[in-house]
Design a protein around this motif. Structure first.
Motif, PDB file in Angstrom:
ATOM      1  N   PHE A  85       0.865  -1.204  -0.114  1.00 17.45           N
ATOM      2  CA  PHE A  85      -0.223   0.022  -0.044  1.00 17.45           C
ATOM      3  C   PHE A  85       1.019   1.506   0.026  1.00 17.45           C
ATOM      4  O   PHE A  85       0.429   2.605  -0.726  1.00 17.45           O
ATOM      5  CB  PHE A  85      -0.917  -0.022   1.302  1.00 17.45           C
ATOM      6  N   ILE A  86       2.117   1.254   0.716  1.00 18.21           N
ATOM      7  CA  ILE A  86       3.095   2.244   0.420  1.00 18.21           C
ATOM      8  C   ILE A  86       3.504   2.643  -0.795  1.00 18.21           C
ATOM      9  O   ILE A  86       3.612   3.812  -1.346  1.00 18.21           O
ATOM     10  CB  ILE A  86       3.929   2.318   1.837  1.00 18.21           C
ATOM     11  N   LEU A  87       3.788   1.377  -1.544  1.00 22.98           N
ATOM     12  CA  LEU A  87       4.143   1.623  -3.004  1.00 22.98           C
ATOM     13  C   LEU A  87       3.251   2.174  -3.721  1.00 22.98           C
ATOM     14  O   LEU A  87       3.475   3.130  -4.678  1.00 22.98           O
ATOM     15  CB  LEU A  87       4.723   0.230  -3.290  1.00 22.98           C
ATOM     16  N   VAL A  88       1.849   1.737  -3.616  1.00 24.34           N
ATOM     17  CA  VAL A  88       0.845   2.339  -4.273  1.00 24.34           C
ATOM     18  C   VAL A  88       0.993   3.697  -4.334  1.00 24.34           C
ATOM     19  O   VAL A  88       0.851   4.716  -5.171  1.00 24.34           O
ATOM     20  CB  VAL A  88      -0.541   1.532  -4.045  1.00 24.34           C
ATOM     21  N   LEU A  89       0.689   4.175  -2.967  1.00 20.27           N
ATOM     22  CA  LEU A  89       0.710   5.626  -2.601  1.00 20.27           C
ATOM     23  C   LEU A  89       1.661   6.394  -3.208  1.00 20.27           C
ATOM     24  O   LEU A  89       1.690   7.302  -3.851  1.00 20.27           O
ATOM     25  CB  LEU A  89       0.625   5.719  -1.069  1.00 20.27           C
ATOM     26  N   GLY A  90       3.012   5.882  -3.173  1.00 18.89           N
ATOM     27  CA  GLY A  90       3.898   6.637  -3.609  1.00 18.89           C
ATOM     28  C   GLY A  90       3.815   6.862  -5.232  1.00 18.89           C
ATOM     29  O   GLY A  90       4.263   7.823  -5.619  1.00 18.89           O
ATOM     30  N   THR A  91       3.420   5.562  -5.828  1.00 21.08           N
ATOM     31  CA  THR A  91       3.590   5.823  -7.230  1.00 21.08           C
ATOM     32  C   THR A  91       2.396   6.488  -7.456  1.00 21.08           C
ATOM     33  O   THR A  91       2.506   7.303  -8.415  1.00 21.08           O
ATOM     34  CB  THR A  91       2.933   4.221  -7.766  1.00 21.08           C
ATOM     35  N   VAL A  92       1.187   6.544  -7.198  1.00 14.78           N
ATOM     36  CA  VAL A  92       0.215   7.572  -7.378  1.00 14.78           C
ATOM     37  C   VAL A  92       0.527   8.715  -6.972  1.00 14.78           C
ATOM     38  O   VAL A  92       0.152   9.741  -7.806  1.00 14.78           O
ATOM     39  CB  VAL A  92      -1.145   7.252  -6.621  1.00 14.78           C
ATOM     40  N   MET A  93       0.986   9.333  -6.058  1.00 19.86           N
ATOM     41  CA  MET A  93       1.623  10.632  -5.717  1.00 19.86           C
ATOM     42  C   MET A  93       2.646  10.985  -6.915  1.00 19.86           C
ATOM     43  O   MET A  93       2.490  12.271  -7.316  1.00 19.86           O
ATOM     44  CB  MET A  93       2.550  10.742  -4.519  1.00 19.86           C
ATOM     45  N   LEU A  94       3.484  10.321  -7.483  1.00 28.37           N
ATOM     46  CA  LEU A  94       4.554  10.702  -8.612  1.00 28.37           C
ATOM     47  C   LEU A  94       3.442  10.757  -9.784  1.00 28.37           C
ATOM     48  O   LEU A  94       3.932  11.801 -10.263  1.00 28.37           O
ATOM     49  CB  LEU A  94       5.341   9.478  -8.592  1.00 28.37           C
ATOM     50  N   VAL A  95       2.896   9.916 -10.136  1.00 25.24           N
ATOM     51  CA  VAL A  95       1.921   9.773 -11.395  1.00 25.24           C
ATOM     52  C   VAL A  95       1.206  10.979 -11.167  1.00 25.24           C
ATOM     53  O   VAL A  95       0.857  11.951 -12.306  1.00 25.24           O
ATOM     54  CB  VAL A  95       1.072   8.607 -11.566  1.00 25.24           C
ATOM     55  N   THR A  96       0.459  11.370 -10.100  1.00 20.54           N
ATOM     56  CA  THR A  96      -0.407  12.555 -10.072  1.00 20.54           C
ATOM     57  C   THR A  96       0.356  13.810 -10.189  1.00 20.54           C
ATOM     58  O   THR A  96      -0.255  14.710 -10.947  1.00 20.54           O
ATOM     59  CB  THR A  96      -1.403  12.503  -8.651  1.00 20.54           C
ATOM     60  N   GLY A  97       1.311  13.901  -9.720  1.00 15.93           N
ATOM     61  CA  GLY A  97       2.305  14.987  -9.890  1.00 15.93           C
ATOM     62  C   GLY A  97       2.503  15.196 -11.298  1.00 15.93           C
ATOM     63  O   GLY A  97       2.464  16.403 -11.826  1.00 15.93           O
ATOM     64  N   LEU A  98       2.981  14.178 -12.058  1.00 15.67           N
ATOM     65  CA  LEU A  98       3.252  14.515 -13.484  1.00 15.67           C
ATOM     66  C   LEU A  98       2.059  14.595 -14.306  1.00 15.67           C
ATOM     67  O   LEU A  98       2.051  15.528 -15.169  1.00 15.67           O
ATOM     68  CB  LEU A  98       3.840  12.928 -14.049  1.00 15.67           C
ATOM     69  N   ASN A  99       0.986  13.926 -13.959  1.00 20.68           N
ATOM     70  CA  ASN A  99      -0.328  14.301 -14.540  1.00 20.68           C
ATOM     71  C   ASN A  99      -0.825  15.747 -14.483  1.00 20.68           C
ATOM     72  O   ASN A  99      -1.121  16.398 -15.426  1.00 20.68           O
ATOM     73  CB  ASN A  99      -1.526  13.464 -14.041  1.00 20.68           C
ATOM     74  N   ILE A 100      -0.652  16.482 -13.297  1.00 16.56           N
ATOM     75  CA  ILE A 100      -1.104  17.759 -13.134  1.00 16.56           C
ATOM     76  C   ILE A 100      -0.104  18.803 -13.852  1.00 16.56           C
ATOM     77  O   ILE A 100      -0.539  19.823 -14.450  1.00 16.56           O
ATOM     78  CB  ILE A 100      -0.990  18.257 -11.472  1.00 16.56           C
ATOM     79  N   PHE A 101       1.288  18.377 -13.764  1.00 13.40           N
ATOM     80  CA  PHE A 101       2.240  19.148 -14.511  1.00 13.40           C
ATOM     81  C   PHE A 101       1.949  19.202 -16.122  1.00 13.40           C
ATOM     82  O   PHE A 101       2.123  20.237 -16.624  1.00 13.40           O
ATOM     83  CB  PHE A 101       3.689  18.461 -14.391  1.00 13.40           C
ATOM     84  N   LEU A 102       1.629  17.899 -16.696  1.00 13.27           N
ATOM     85  CA  LEU A 102       1.313  17.967 -18.212  1.00 13.27           C
ATOM     86  C   LEU A 102      -0.057  18.617 -18.263  1.00 13.27           C
ATOM     87  O   LEU A 102       0.093  19.355 -19.557  1.00 13.27           O
ATOM     88  CB  LEU A 102       1.398  16.593 -18.623  1.00 13.27           C
ATOM     89  N   LEU A 103      -0.931  18.794 -17.370  1.00  9.01           N
ATOM     90  CA  LEU A 103      -2.258  19.199 -17.637  1.00  9.01           C
ATOM     91  C   LEU A 103      -1.903  20.883 -17.804  1.00  9.01           C
ATOM     92  O   LEU A 103      -2.711  21.472 -18.611  1.00  9.01           O
ATOM     93  CB  LEU A 103      -3.272  18.926 -16.533  1.00  9.01           C
ATOM     94  N   ILE A 104      -1.228  21.201 -16.917  1.00  2.52           N
ATOM     95  CA  ILE A 104      -1.000  22.716 -16.722  1.00  2.52           C
ATOM     96  C   ILE A 104      -0.028  23.448 -17.988  1.00  2.52           C
ATOM     97  O   ILE A 104      -0.470  24.325 -18.461  1.00  2.52           O
ATOM     98  CB  ILE A 104      -0.211  23.097 -15.425  1.00  2.52           C
TER      99      ILE A 104
END
Length: 217
Positions: A85-104
């Protein structure tokens, strides 16, 4: 537990890094938009990054009898589930950051900035809860059965994206963009982020119980 995380994170990064680099390159150099809004394209890729990282790690575990080996080591089921669950959380945080960056990056109108951040964050919550439910299913049914279920629903979603969303659903919804922008600017939606975190913790407790029950069978 932290040693487990360090070892298993390599399987996540083995998938996440090359595909993430490819996404950035493709999005910057080739993606010109189309019938679907840009956030649909990027949210689809975010989901693919999270789900692919998870399945790559679990495929390695299945191939190398990882859970059987962990079963004979001085590691508790709670520590095993926690590491996942910690790995999933870390992955989601990285991917979400990348997603928001590309959206902006693709946002041409400053007034849509908060809307893009809202979409990126809330989709991150969706991916987080998806990862939790995947692990509950893996602990309950095993990796192979759960993967079959995943690909079945994934292909249905893919078909919907390709054949229906762009041509029929989004044009037919007639969404009031200004209302969505106003809602995003109000930041009322922010409560959904911690609510998703609370639900994730609850699903973690369920996963621990499922893992312990599966060991008893």
């Amino acid at each position: 537990m932290w040693k487990l995380i360090r070892v298993q994170s390599l399987n996540y990064l083995r998938y996440l890094i090359p595909l993430g680099i490819f996404l950035i390159f493709y999005f910057r150099e080739f993606y010109q938009g189309g019938k679907l809004p840009v956030f649909v394209f990027l949210c689809f890729w975010a989901f693919l990054l999270v789900s692919g990282s998870l399945t790559t790690s679990e495929s390695y575990e299945e191939k190398n009898n990882g859970y059987e080996i962990l079963g004979i080591l001085p590691v508790t089921n709670k520590e095993i589930v926690s590491s996942k669950f910690i790995l999933v959380l870390g992955t989601v945080m990285l991917v979400t950051g990348l997603n928001i960056f590309l959206l902006i990056l693709r946002t041409k109108s400053p007034e849509k900035l908060n809307m893009m951040i809202m979409i990126g964050l809330l989709w991150g919550v969706v991916c987080l809860l998806y990862g939790a439910q995947m692990y509950i299913g893996i602990f309950k049914f095993g990796y192979n059965r759960m993967t079959k279920y995943f690909w079945f629903f994934f292909l249905i979603i893919l078909v919907l994206l390709i054949f229906f969303l762009g041509d029929f659903i989004f044009p037919g919804l007639n969404i009031n963009k200004q209302a969505v922008i106003k809602f995003a600017d109000s930041r009322i939606w922010l409560f959904l982020v911690p609510a998703g975190g609370v639900l994730y913790c609850y699903l973690y407790k369920i996963a621990v119980r499922v893992k312990e029950t599966s060991e008893e069978v």
